[in-house]
Design a protein around this motif. Sequence first.
Motif: not given
Length: 139
Positions: A80-96
Amino acid sequence: MELAGVTAKAVLIIFIYMVVGFISGKVGVLTKTVSDGATKVLVSLCCPALVLGSFFRDYDPELVKGIFLSAAFACAYFLIGLMFGFIFVRRQNRNCAVARLCIVFQNYGFVGLPLTSLVFGSEGVVYGAIHLAVFQFFF
């Protein structure tokens, strides 16, 4: 409410240890070499001894059931944490990738196991160790 008081007391004890260590380092009582050695002893000897000691108990089918439930919940938690990470952390962030990793995996073993021991005793350490083992599998 009693659990909150026990937890607060345990966190306060660990916080006092950290403050004493910080002040000792600032005034020169704890050198870098001593600090590194103490950390190595804590991570290599004390935490494993805490975990091993918690497993030395008579066979209890309820504990075995709890261990499997703890492992299942830990797997679900990380997924679930991995899913939240993919949902809420966008690719524009260089350290995503780092941000996604930090959402899921924390530094549980260094402070978490001693805190679990203070709050829940040796049975809590058993469940915490299972959670940590699942963490090691995913990470």
